[in-house]
Motif scaffolding. Structure first.
Motif, short mmCIF file in Angstrom:
data_model
loop_
_atom_site.label_atom_id
_atom_site.label_comp_id
_atom_site.label_asym_id
_atom_site.label_seq_id
_atom_site.Cartn_x
_atom_site.Cartn_y
_atom_site.Cartn_z
N PRO A 105 79.07 -29.34 10.32
CA PRO A 105 79.02 -27.94 10.50
C PRO A 105 78.48 -27.19 9.32
N ARG A 106 77.77 -26.04 9.68
CA ARG A 106 77.41 -25.28 8.75
C ARG A 106 78.09 -23.85 8.43
N THR A 107 77.81 -23.10 7.35
CA THR A 107 78.70 -21.79 7.26
C THR A 107 77.67 -20.73 8.04
N PRO A 108 78.10 -19.96 8.89
CA PRO A 108 77.17 -19.10 9.34
C PRO A 108 76.77 -18.16 8.62
N PRO A 109 75.53 -17.61 8.90
CA PRO A 109 74.98 -16.78 7.97
C PRO A 109 75.59 -15.28 7.98
N PRO A 110 75.69 -14.53 7.07
CA PRO A 110 76.27 -13.01 7.17
C PRO A 110 75.49 -12.29 8.14
N PRO A 111 76.02 -11.38 8.96
CA PRO A 111 75.34 -10.39 9.98
C PRO A 111 74.28 -9.65 9.26
N ARG A 112 73.22 -9.30 9.70
CA ARG A 112 72.40 -8.45 8.96
C ARG A 112 72.93 -7.14 9.02
N PRO A 113 72.65 -6.36 8.10
CA PRO A 113 73.35 -4.84 7.88
C PRO A 113 72.95 -4.12 9.06
N ASP A 114 73.87 -3.05 9.40
CA ASP A 114 73.55 -2.05 10.26
C ASP A 114 72.14 -1.63 10.28
N SER A 115 71.82 -1.08 9.17
CA SER A 115 70.53 -0.29 9.05
C SER A 115 69.38 -1.12 9.52
N GLN A 116 69.32 -2.40 9.49
CA GLN A 116 68.24 -3.13 9.70
C GLN A 116 68.18 -3.31 11.10
N GLU A 117 69.46 -3.47 11.68
CA GLU A 117 69.45 -3.55 13.16
C GLU A 117 69.01 -2.24 14.00
N ARG A 118 69.49 -1.03 13.39
CA ARG A 118 69.06 0.18 14.00
C ARG A 118 67.79 0.21 13.70
N SER A 119 66.93 0.09 12.80
CA SER A 119 65.52 0.24 12.63
C SER A 119 64.67 -0.55 13.55
N ASP A 120 65.20 -1.70 13.93
CA ASP A 120 64.50 -2.64 14.64
C ASP A 120 64.57 -2.41 16.08
N SER A 121 65.55 -1.54 16.53
CA SER A 121 65.84 -1.51 17.89
C SER A 121 65.28 0.04 18.30
N PRO A 122 64.73 0.03 19.39
CA PRO A 122 63.96 1.11 19.98
C PRO A 122 65.38 2.43 20.38
N GLU A 123 65.00 3.51 20.34
CA GLU A 123 65.97 4.46 21.06
C GLU A 123 66.63 4.20 22.24
N LEU A 124 65.55 3.62 23.06
CA LEU A 124 65.88 3.04 24.60
C LEU A 124 67.19 2.16 24.31
N CYS A 125 67.43 1.37 23.33
CA CYS A 125 68.26 0.24 23.12
C CYS A 125 69.76 0.86 22.32
N HIS A 126 69.73 2.20 22.02
CA HIS A 126 70.82 2.76 21.42
C HIS A 126 71.25 4.04 22.50
N TYR A 127 72.40 3.90 23.11
CA TYR A 127 72.59 4.97 24.39
C TYR A 127 72.75 6.26 23.59
N GLU A 128 73.32 6.62 22.61
CA GLU A 128 73.67 8.07 22.08
C GLU A 128 72.24 8.47 21.73
N ARG A 129 71.23 7.78 20.98
CA ARG A 129 70.28 7.94 20.74
C ARG A 129 69.09 8.40 21.82
N SER A 130 69.39 7.82 23.03
CA SER A 130 68.39 8.08 23.84
C SER A 130 68.68 9.00 24.73
N LEU A 131 69.77 9.97 24.45
CA LEU A 131 69.93 11.02 25.19
C LEU A 131 69.09 12.27 24.53
N PRO A 132 68.94 13.30 25.37
CA PRO A 132 68.16 14.44 25.01
C PRO A 132 68.80 15.18 24.24
#
Length: 429
Positions: A105-132
């Protein structure tokens, strides 16, 4: 349902059929241990390694899944694993013949920082940002299900229910949640949650359909297919599983629908809590029936427990086994006074969480239910949007859920009409 890159509408239809089947035929064996196979496979493949090593782990996974076939038929996680193995075998050109010894068994890699996740995802995939930009503030709702079992609905109704077997907690356009409740004490109508299935439906370019499945002593840190996020598109930031305490506390963050779900194992049973925008909670697909959606409508009247009568009888000194049919009380049973003292240790305010703690200790004799009530309240403080509604209290006798009433149950509308009539009489005089 796990789907490969070439999965089409037919695979989605199969997923819908399996979901309906589970709702109609809930009697799935509690002995199914498919989650152990999933977690072992995930632990072996957490980091990239040689292709041969991956294929070895996959063959071991396949062997493990085949051994569960007898007890897992009809289980959604089992069928997901079967389809996932077929897809992975094909994608990685793995032969079915070869070594099956598990790699280290291997040690799981650390999760990516939230800032990278946010920059990779379009506003459609972030509910609060998709609102007018000038939209009204979101109205978040909360639902909790814990203990023997107690339900706090999206409208802050608090109920104690029977609901033995499988019941839908949530069923809307985006996800479905089903719980299975089993008797706590043989011969008793006291039940608690031993199994939980959450299905996140495929959503545009954000997430693939994902299933999270937990049961007693199996609280995985991944979805049923072994992944920890929503897929290869923008799913890493839009949907992910976060393990807070191994085997005890998991949080699922579904940003594409503004939703956070908390699943815990306390003692031998599971608890569930969710924070969800009202618009998501009440969304429906054409033809969907939400009548038995417990978080929205509450438990059916014939499934509710008379909380007040039970507590009054217990306080008068009646045996705590008042709900047991022909069975002896639990060996470590509580009296009313000892149950009150135990619950006061963690729940000093005598609200409905405190009352549910007392109720559960009397009906089950299991001290872990006091912890279930405590953690349910902790989840309220984390997930509820209105701090003034953290504590909720029992309504006085005669007060309805929605209609405003005056003294002795007289409708407020009638009082207003009476005052108007009296005023008109004085005017004429």
């Amino acid at each position: 349902m796990v789907m490969g890159k070439g999965a089409g509408p037919s695979a989605l239809e199969v997923g819908k059929i399996l979901t309906i089947f589970l709702y109609l035929f809930p009697a799935v064996s509690l002995q199914c241990k498919i989650l152990k196979c999933n977690s072992e496979f995930w632990a072996s493949t957490s980091r990239a390694g040689p292709e041969e090593e991956f294929c070895t782990a996959l063959r071991a996974y396949n062997t493990c899944v085949r051994r569960t076939a007898r007890t897992c038929r009809g289980d959604l996680a089992y069928h997901s694993a079967q389809h996932g193995i077929e897809d992975l075998m094909s994608q990685h050109n793995c032969s079915r013949e070869g070594p099956t010894s598990q790699p280290r068994p291997r040690t799981p890699p650390p999760p990516r920082p939230d800032s990278q996740e946010r920059s990779d995802s379009p506003e459609l995939c972030h509910y609060e940002r998709s609102l007018p930009r000038h939209a009204a503030p979101l109205n978040y709702t909360h639902c909790g299900f814990f203990g023997d079992p107690h339900l706090r609905t999206f409208s802050d109704d608090f109920q104690t229910c029977k609901v033995e077997g499988a019941w839908p907690l949530i069923h809307n356009k985006y996800l479905s949640v089903q719980v299975t409740n089993t008797p706590v004490v043989p011969g008793s109508s006291a039940t608690a949650t031993s199994k939980l299935t959450i299905i996140f439906k495929n959503f545009q370019e954000c997430v693939d359909q994902k299933t999270y499945h937990a049961e007693t002593d199996e609280l995985p840190a991944a979805f049923a297919d072994g992944s920890k996020n929503g897929g290869e598109r923008h799913g890493a930031g839009a949907l992910r599983v976060v393990e807070k305490v191994p085997g005890q506390h998991v949080e699922i963050q579904a940003r594409y629908i503004g939703t956070t779900i908390v699943v815990r194992q306390v003692g031998r049973y599971l608890t569930f809590a969710v924070r969800m925008p009202e618009e998501v909670a009440t969304s429906t697909e054409d033809g969907d029936n939400q009548d038995l959606y417990l978080c929205l409508h509450g438990c059916p009247l014939n499934q509710r427990i008379d909380f007040r009568t039970f507590r009054a009888r217990a306080a008068e000194g009646h045996a705590p086994a008042v709900r047991v049919r022909g069975a002896t009380p639990p060996h470590h049973g509580f009296t009313y006074s000892s149950a009150v003292a135990k619950c006061k240790e963690r729940l000093p305010v005598e609200d409905l969480y405190f009352q549910s703690c007392v109720f559960d200790l009397l009906t089950s004799g299991d001290v872990s239910f006091s912890l279930a009530a405590y953690y349910a309240f902790e989840d309220v403080k984390m997930l509820h949007s209105n701090k003034d509604r953290y504590h909720i209290f029992e309504r006085p006798t005669g007060v309805g859920n929605s209609a405003a009433r005056g003294p002795s149950g007289t409708p407020l509308l009638f009082l207003l009409a009476l005052l108007l009539w009296v005023q008109c009489g004085f005017t004429q005089l």
